[in-house]
Design a protein around this motif. Structure first.
Motif, PDB file in Angstrom:
ATOM      1  N   LYS A 123       0.729  -1.078   0.204  1.00  0.00           N
ATOM      2  CA  LYS A 123       0.006   0.054   0.012  1.00  0.00           C
ATOM      3  C   LYS A 123       0.815   1.329   0.165  1.00  0.00           C
ATOM      4  CE  LYS A 123      -3.495   2.371   2.724  1.00  0.00           C
ATOM      5  NZ  LYS A 123      -4.477   2.522   3.981  1.00  0.00           N
ATOM      6  N   ASN A 124       1.951   1.367   0.843  1.00  0.00           N
ATOM      7  CA  ASN A 124       2.651   2.373   0.833  1.00  0.00           C
ATOM      8  C   ASN A 124       3.641   2.482  -0.436  1.00  0.00           C
ATOM      9  OD1 ASN A 124       2.098   2.881   3.627  1.00  0.00           O
ATOM     10  ND2 ASN A 124       3.651   1.657   4.438  1.00  0.00           N
ATOM     11  N   GLU A 146       3.194  16.682  -6.120  1.00  0.00           N
ATOM     12  CA  GLU A 146       3.206  16.589  -4.651  1.00  0.00           C
ATOM     13  C   GLU A 146       4.376  17.286  -4.011  1.00  0.00           C
ATOM     14  OE1 GLU A 146       1.129  15.320  -2.872  1.00  0.00           O
ATOM     15  OE2 GLU A 146      -0.279  14.238  -4.007  1.00  0.00           O
ATOM     16  N   ARG A 147       3.985  17.707  -2.707  1.00  0.00           N
ATOM     17  CA  ARG A 147       5.097  18.635  -2.023  1.00  0.00           C
ATOM     18  C   ARG A 147       6.225  17.710  -1.606  1.00  0.00           C
ATOM     19  NH1 ARG A 147       0.145  19.859   0.383  1.00  0.00           N
ATOM     20  NH2 ARG A 147       0.624  18.501   1.920  1.00  0.00           N
ATOM     21  N   PRO A 148       7.296  18.198  -1.755  1.00  0.00           N
ATOM     22  CA  PRO A 148       8.450  17.446  -1.334  1.00  0.00           C
ATOM     23  C   PRO A 148       8.263  16.654   0.136  1.00  0.00           C
ATOM     24  CG  PRO A 148       9.190  19.404  -2.428  1.00  0.00           C
ATOM     25  CD  PRO A 148       7.923  19.474  -2.233  1.00  0.00           C
ATOM     26  N   GLY A 149       7.783  17.422   1.225  1.00  0.00           N
ATOM     27  CA  GLY A 149       7.716  16.719   2.516  1.00  0.00           C
ATOM     28  C   GLY A 149       6.930  15.619   2.333  1.00  0.00           C
ATOM     29  N   ARG A 150       5.768  15.313   1.534  1.00  0.00           N
ATOM     30  CA  ARG A 150       4.732  14.159   1.427  1.00  0.00           C
ATOM     31  C   ARG A 150       5.658  13.194   0.833  1.00  0.00           C
ATOM     32  NH1 ARG A 150       0.681  11.939  -1.738  1.00  0.00           N
ATOM     33  NH2 ARG A 150      -0.968  11.053  -0.299  1.00  0.00           N
ATOM     34  N   ILE A 151       6.341  13.491  -0.143  1.00  0.00           N
ATOM     35  CA  ILE A 151       7.152  12.375  -0.967  1.00  0.00           C
ATOM     36  C   ILE A 151       8.146  11.912   0.184  1.00  0.00           C
ATOM     37  CG2 ILE A 151       8.883  11.812  -2.644  1.00  0.00           C
ATOM     38  CD1 ILE A 151       6.129  12.412  -3.705  1.00  0.00           C
ATOM     39  N   ARG A 152       8.889  12.760   1.095  1.00  0.00           N
ATOM     40  CA  ARG A 152       9.748  12.092   1.800  1.00  0.00           C
ATOM     41  C   ARG A 152       9.097  11.343   2.971  1.00  0.00           C
ATOM     42  NH1 ARG A 152      12.151  17.276   1.254  1.00  0.00           N
ATOM     43  NH2 ARG A 152      11.031  18.026   3.038  1.00  0.00           N
ATOM     44  N   ARG A 153       8.125  11.600   3.415  1.00  0.00           N
ATOM     45  CA  ARG A 153       7.234  10.859   4.354  1.00  0.00           C
ATOM     46  C   ARG A 153       6.918   9.701   3.854  1.00  0.00           C
ATOM     47  NH1 ARG A 153       3.859  14.696   5.276  1.00  0.00           N
ATOM     48  NH2 ARG A 153       2.278  13.999   4.269  1.00  0.00           N
ATOM     49  N   LEU A 154       6.224   9.706   2.701  1.00  0.00           N
ATOM     50  CA  LEU A 154       5.850   8.296   2.049  1.00  0.00           C
ATOM     51  C   LEU A 154       7.157   7.188   1.670  1.00  0.00           C
ATOM     52  CD1 LEU A 154       3.336   9.549  -0.686  1.00  0.00           C
ATOM     53  CD2 LEU A 154       2.744   8.542   1.265  1.00  0.00           C
ATOM     54  N   GLU A 155       8.163   7.914   1.341  1.00  0.00           N
ATOM     55  CA  GLU A 155       9.372   7.055   1.155  1.00  0.00           C
ATOM     56  C   GLU A 155       9.834   6.402   2.575  1.00  0.00           C
ATOM     57  OE1 GLU A 155      11.675   9.210  -2.495  1.00  0.00           O
ATOM     58  OE2 GLU A 155      12.206   9.939  -0.456  1.00  0.00           O
ATOM     59  N   SER A 156       9.522   7.513   3.628  1.00  0.00           N
ATOM     60  CA  SER A 156       9.809   6.696   5.146  1.00  0.00           C
ATOM     61  C   SER A 156       9.004   5.717   5.354  1.00  0.00           C
ATOM     62  CB  SER A 156       9.953   8.077   5.916  1.00  0.00           C
ATOM     63  OG  SER A 156      10.274   7.402   7.169  1.00  0.00           O
ATOM     64  N   HIS A 157       7.735   5.876   5.165  1.00  0.00           N
ATOM     65  CA  HIS A 157       6.793   4.776   5.236  1.00  0.00           C
ATOM     66  C   HIS A 157       7.068   3.608   4.537  1.00  0.00           C
ATOM     67  CE1 HIS A 157       3.738   7.867   6.512  1.00  0.00           C
ATOM     68  NE2 HIS A 157       4.327   7.860   7.438  1.00  0.00           N
ATOM     69  N   ASN A 160      10.156   1.722   6.257  1.00  0.00           N
ATOM     70  CA  ASN A 160       9.711   1.138   7.617  1.00  0.00           C
ATOM     71  C   ASN A 160       8.966  -0.145   7.342  1.00  0.00           C
ATOM     72  OD1 ASN A 160      11.019   3.174   8.958  1.00  0.00           O
ATOM     73  ND2 ASN A 160       9.106   4.445   9.163  1.00  0.00           N
ATOM     74  N   ALA A 161       8.089  -0.086   6.435  1.00  0.00           N
ATOM     75  CA  ALA A 161       7.177  -1.174   6.050  1.00  0.00           C
ATOM     76  C   ALA A 161       8.391  -2.269   5.565  1.00  0.00           C
ATOM     77  CB  ALA A 161       6.097  -0.980   5.141  1.00  0.00           C
ATOM     78  N   GLU A 162       9.084  -2.111   4.772  1.00  0.00           N
ATOM     79  CA  GLU A 162      10.112  -3.061   4.143  1.00  0.00           C
ATOM     80  C   GLU A 162      10.935  -3.604   5.465  1.00  0.00           C
ATOM     81  OE1 GLU A 162      11.938  -1.138   1.011  1.00  0.00           O
ATOM     82  OE2 GLU A 162      10.355  -1.395  -0.517  1.00  0.00           O
ATOM     83  N   ASP A 163      11.437  -2.732   6.150  1.00  0.00           N
ATOM     84  CA  ASP A 163      12.235  -3.266   7.331  1.00  0.00           C
ATOM     85  C   ASP A 163      11.471  -4.256   8.388  1.00  0.00           C
ATOM     86  OD1 ASP A 163      14.368  -1.830   6.459  1.00  0.00           O
ATOM     87  OD2 ASP A 163      13.930  -0.103   7.838  1.00  0.00           O
TER      88      ASP A 163
END
Length: 323
Positions: A123-124, A146-157, A160-163
Motif C-alpha cells: 500500500k505504501n 506533490e510537495r517534497p515533504g509528503r514524498i519524503r514521508r511516503l518514502e519513509s513509510h 519502515n514497512a520493508e524493514d
C-alpha cells in the motif's frame, strides 16, 4: 538451594544460571545435578519435582537427562511406592510438547503479522508511486506535483514497512528452525522414554510360558522376589467378611477372600499402568512418530509391554487381555 521459598529458588536459579550451565554442560553432569537436588530435598519430594522442572525451564538440564535420571536404578525401585518419579517425568514430557505448541502459536502469529506487513508495504509503495506519477510543468520542465515533504514521508513509510517485513521474515525463519529442532528432540525423547520402559519392564516381568501363556500379574506368584531384594515379596492383607482383627490370617493363608499380589507384581502393574497412561496422554504426538515406536517395539518384546503401550494408543493388538 532456594530453601526459604519457591521465589527464593527461582531467584537462585536466575542468578547462577550461567554458572550452573557451565558446570553441567552434558547429560552426565546434569544427572549429578539432579542427584544433588534430590538428596538435598530428600524430605520434600514436591520441592524436588519443582526444582527439576524449573531447571528444565531455564534449560539447565535437558529432557533426555531427566528421562535417564527417572529411570536410574534408585528411582526405578520407587516406581510402585512414590509418585515423585512419575510427576517429574510427566512434567518433562509435557514441557517439551508445550514448547512445540508455543512455537507453533508464535509461527502462526508471525505469519499473520508478515501478511499484514506485506499488505502495508504494498500500500505504501503504491501511494508513493502514485504521488510521484502526478506531474506538473515548472519552468517548462515536468516535476512532481506533490510537495517534497509528503514524498519524503511516503518514502519513509515504505522503508519502515520493508524493514518490518524483513524482520518478520527473519523471525519466522528462525522460529521454523527452532520448531524443526524441537520436533527432532521430541522424537528422541519419545524413543528414549519407551525404550526405558521396555528395558526396566523386561528385566522384571515374569516370562511367557513355553506354551505361550501370558502371566497374570494379579494372581500373585510366591516364587518371584522383587529385584535387588532378598526378602520375600510383600503381600496385601484383605479384611474378611466380618472385618479385620489382630488375629486375622495373612492373605496367602486366607483362601476364602485371597487376593495375593507380591511386591514385584505391584511394581510391574504400576509401571505398566504408567506406560499405558503416557501412551494415552501423548497419543497424538506418538502417532505422528509411530515409526519411532515400531523401532522400539521391534523384536521379542514382552506381550504385556506391547499391550500396555498399544492399548493406550488404541492400536490393535492380539495379546492377552490382562496385565
Amino acid at each position: 538451594m532456594g530453601s526459604k521459598s519457591f521465589t527464593h529458588l527461582v531467584t537462585i536459579l536466575e542468578r547462577y544460571n550461567k554458572i550452573i550451565s557451565k558446570l553441567c554442560p552434558n547429560e552426565e553432569m546434569q544427572l549429578l545435578l539432579m542427584n544433588g537436588v534430590s538428596a538435598y530435598w530428600k524430605n520434600s519430594t514436591q520441592m524436588t519435582a519443582i526444582a527439576i522442572d524449573r531447571m528444565m525451564g531455564y534449560r539447565l538440564i535437558s529432557n533426555l537427562a531427566i528421562v535417564k535420571w527417572v529411570f536410574s536404578p534408585a528411582n526405578v525401585e520407587q516406581f510402585h511406592v512414590s509418585d515423585r518419579p512419575w510427576e517429574i517425568l510427566r512434567n518433562a514430557v509435557s514441557k517439551t510438547y508445550n514448547r512445540i505448541s508455543d512455537l507453533r502459536k508464535e509461527i502462526q502469529s508471525l505469519k499473520k503479522g508478515l501478511q499484514v506487513a506485506k499488505e502495508a508495504s504494498a500500500k505504501n509503495r503504491k501511494e508513493l508511486e502514485e504521488a510521484k506519477s502526478v506531474l506538473e510543468i515548472v519552468e517548462g520542465q515536468p516535476a512532481p506535483a506533490e510537495r517534497p515533504g509528503r514524498i519524503r514521508r511516503l518514502e519513509s513509510h515504505v522503508k519502515n514497512a520493508e524493514d518490518e517485513e524483513r524482520t518478520l521474515e527473519e523471525s519466522l525463519e528462525a522460529k521454523g528452525v527452532l520448531l524443526a529442532r524441537a520436533h527432532e528432540e521430541s522424537k528422541d525423547l519419545l524413543k528414549l522414554l519407551f525404550k526405558s520402559f521396555v528395558d526396566v519392564l523386561t528385566e522384571r516381568l515374569p516370562p511367557v510360558s513355553v506354551d505361550g501363556e501370558i502371566p497374570n500379574l494379579r494372581s500373585g506368584d510366591q516364587n518371584v522376589n522383587f529385584a535387588a531384594q532378598n526378602s520375600e515379596a510383600a503381600t496385601m492383607e484383605i479384611d474378611n467378611e466380618n472385618g479385620a482383627d489382630n488375629n486375622s490370617e495373612p492373605n496367602e493363608r486366607n483362601t476364602k477372600n485371597a487376593y495375593n499380589v507380591g511386591e514385584l507384581e505391584q511394581w510391574c502393574l504400576c509401571t505398566l499402568g504408567y506406560l499405558k497412561s503416557f501412551s494415552r496422554q501423548y497419543a497424538s504426538e506418538i502417532w505422528s512418530n509411530i515409526a519411532m515406536l515400531d523401532e522400539v517395539f521391534v523384536g521379542d518384546v514382552h506381550p504385556l509391554i506391547r499391550k500396555a503401550a498399544f492399548s493406550g494408543l488404541r492400536r490393535f493388538t492380539n495379546e492377552g487381555s490382562h496385565p
